[in-house]
Motif scaffolding. Structure first.
Motif, short mmCIF file in Angstrom:
data_model
loop_
_atom_site.label_atom_id
_atom_site.label_comp_id
_atom_site.label_asym_id
_atom_site.label_seq_id
_atom_site.Cartn_x
_atom_site.Cartn_y
_atom_site.Cartn_z
N PRO A 20 0.81 -1.32 -0.19
CA PRO A 20 -0.15 0.05 0.03
C PRO A 20 0.80 1.31 0.13
O PRO A 20 1.65 1.33 0.94
CB PRO A 20 -0.67 -0.22 1.42
CG PRO A 20 -0.58 -1.61 1.79
CD PRO A 20 0.76 -2.00 1.06
N ARG A 21 0.42 2.11 -0.91
CA ARG A 21 1.26 3.43 -1.05
C ARG A 21 0.51 4.49 -1.98
O ARG A 21 -0.23 4.01 -2.66
CB ARG A 21 2.52 3.26 -1.59
CG ARG A 21 2.59 2.89 -2.98
CD ARG A 21 3.85 1.89 -3.49
NE ARG A 21 3.95 1.65 -4.84
CZ ARG A 21 3.01 0.73 -5.50
NH1 ARG A 21 2.06 0.09 -4.95
NH2 ARG A 21 3.12 0.40 -6.65
N ASN A 22 1.05 5.81 -1.73
CA ASN A 22 0.24 6.70 -2.73
C ASN A 22 1.30 7.89 -2.83
O ASN A 22 1.54 8.43 -1.97
CB ASN A 22 -0.84 7.30 -1.83
CG ASN A 22 -1.64 8.33 -2.83
OD1 ASN A 22 -1.06 9.04 -3.51
ND2 ASN A 22 -2.82 8.35 -2.53
N TYR A 53 6.93 5.76 1.73
CA TYR A 53 7.25 4.37 0.85
C TYR A 53 8.38 4.86 -0.06
O TYR A 53 9.45 3.91 -0.20
CB TYR A 53 6.00 4.08 0.15
CG TYR A 53 6.24 2.71 -0.69
CD1 TYR A 53 6.23 1.71 -0.05
CD2 TYR A 53 6.69 3.09 -2.18
CE1 TYR A 53 6.59 0.45 -1.05
CE2 TYR A 53 6.69 1.74 -2.83
CZ TYR A 53 6.66 0.61 -2.40
OH TYR A 53 7.34 -0.45 -3.32
N ILE A 115 -3.15 10.54 5.02
CA ILE A 115 -2.99 9.22 3.99
C ILE A 115 -1.81 8.49 4.03
O ILE A 115 -1.58 7.20 4.07
CB ILE A 115 -3.49 9.94 2.62
CG1 ILE A 115 -4.70 10.14 2.28
CG2 ILE A 115 -3.24 8.54 1.44
CD1 ILE A 115 -5.28 10.93 1.07
N GLU A 118 -1.20 6.63 7.09
CA GLU A 118 -2.41 5.42 7.22
C GLU A 118 -1.79 4.09 6.32
O GLU A 118 -1.73 2.79 6.72
CB GLU A 118 -3.71 5.53 6.65
CG GLU A 118 -4.80 4.39 6.56
CD GLU A 118 -5.85 4.80 5.97
OE1 GLU A 118 -6.47 3.89 5.22
OE2 GLU A 118 -6.69 5.79 6.40
N LEU A 119 -1.28 4.49 5.16
CA LEU A 119 -0.75 3.40 4.31
C LEU A 119 0.62 2.97 4.72
O LEU A 119 0.71 1.68 4.55
CB LEU A 119 -0.41 4.00 2.77
CG LEU A 119 -1.72 4.53 2.21
CD1 LEU A 119 -1.36 5.23 0.94
CD2 LEU A 119 -2.61 3.50 1.84
N SER A 120 1.42 3.66 5.61
CA SER A 120 2.47 3.19 6.14
C SER A 120 2.04 2.11 7.51
O SER A 120 2.82 1.24 7.33
CB SER A 120 3.15 4.39 6.96
OG SER A 120 4.31 3.95 7.66
N ARG A 122 -0.49 0.33 7.20
CA ARG A 122 -0.76 -0.85 6.42
C ARG A 122 0.36 -1.86 5.95
O ARG A 122 0.32 -3.02 6.15
CB ARG A 122 -1.70 -0.24 5.32
CG ARG A 122 -3.22 0.15 5.76
CD ARG A 122 -3.94 0.46 4.61
NE ARG A 122 -5.19 0.92 4.75
CZ ARG A 122 -6.46 0.22 4.92
NH1 ARG A 122 -6.27 -1.01 4.65
NH2 ARG A 122 -7.45 0.64 5.30
N ARG A 123 1.35 -1.04 5.88
CA ARG A 123 2.39 -1.67 5.24
C ARG A 123 3.32 -2.31 6.50
O ARG A 123 3.63 -3.62 6.48
CB ARG A 123 3.70 -0.84 4.67
CG ARG A 123 3.38 -0.47 3.39
CD ARG A 123 4.41 0.49 2.60
NE ARG A 123 4.93 1.60 3.32
CZ ARG A 123 4.53 2.64 3.01
NH1 ARG A 123 3.48 2.80 2.36
NH2 ARG A 123 5.16 3.94 3.79
#
Length: 190
Positions: A20-22, A53, A115, A118-120, A122-123
Motif C-alpha cells: 500500500p502506497r500513494n 514508501y 493518507i 495510514e498506508l505506512s 498498513r505496510r
C-alpha cells in the motif's frame, strides 16, 4: 484447509500485490512543506521519515524537518542547497519543483499526511503478518511465542506517534516563560 489458510490463488494474488502506497500523497505532503512556511510543523505531528514508501521522499522530508527544527526556512531552493551531494539521488531540483506543483494547501497537506501515515501503518501490518509466520514456526515454549507475536502485532497496529512522545521545544519553553513573566508582574510568588 484450516480457518487461517488461504486458497492458493489468493496467495498468488497477495504475493504479486504491491505494498500500500500513494506517491501522489507523498509528493503533496512535500509540496506543502516546501511551499508553506508552517507546512512542516503541521505535517510533523502526523508523519515520521519511515512513513514514506519512496525513500527519496523520506530523505527530502528529513531534510525539511531538520531545517524547520533549526528555525530555518525550508523552501525548495534552500532544501536543494541543504541536500547538497544528495540532491541528485532524490531527483534534483526538477523533482522538488514537481512536488511543489502537486496540489497542496495547508489543509490538504495535513489530509495527505494522514493518507501517507495510514498506508505506512498498513505496510507495517503486512510486514508483521510475514513476521508472525516466522514467529509461529520458531521452536520454544508457546508462552514465549505468543508474547513475541503479541508484541509484533502491537507494534504494527499502534501509530508511531503513540509509541513515541515527541515534544517541541516551544511547547516546553513557552509555559516557563509565561510563569517567569507572571512572577515579574507580581501575579504569583516565586
Amino acid at each position: 484447509m484450516t480457518d487461517f489458510e488461504l486458497p492458493p490463488e489468493d496467495l498468488v494474488a497477495l504475493a504479486a500485490a504491491a505494498p500500500p502506497r500513494n506517491l501522489h500523497a507523498e509528493m503533496s505532503v512535500l509540496g506543502t512543506m516546501l511551499g508553506h512556511k508552517d507546512g512542516a510543523d503541521d505535517v510533523a505531528e502526523i508523519l515520521a521519515v519511515e512513513d514514506f514508501y519512496e525513500p527519496r521522499n523520506g530523505q527530502i522530508f528529513a531534510r525539511v524537518m531538520s531545517l524547520s527544527a533549526a528555525g530555518k526556512p525550508h523552501d525548495a531552493e534552500i532544501v536543494a542547497h541543504a541536500l547538497g551531494a544528495d540532491l541528485g539521488s532524490v531527483g534534483g531540483v526538477p523533482y522538488l519543483l514537481e512536488c511543489l506543483q502537486a496540489p497542496g494547501s495547508m489543509a490538504s497537506g495535513v489530509h495527505y499526511a494522514e493518507i501517507v501515515a495510514e498506508l505506512s501503518q498498513r505496510r507495517r501490518i503486512l510486514e508483521a503478518a510475514a513476521a508472525l509466520q516466522a514467529i509461529a514456526r520458531r521452536p520454544g515454549p508457546l508462552p514465549e511465542v505468543v508474547e513475541s507475536a503479541q508484541q509484533t502485532i502491537h507494534e504494527a497496529t499502534t501509530k508511531r506517534r503513540d509509541r513515541t512522545i515527541v515534544t517541541s521545544v516551544g511547547a516546553l519553553v513557552d509555559p516557563v516563560i509565561e510563569h517567569m513573566e507572571a512572577i515579574k508582574r507580581g501575579e504569583i510568588e516565586p
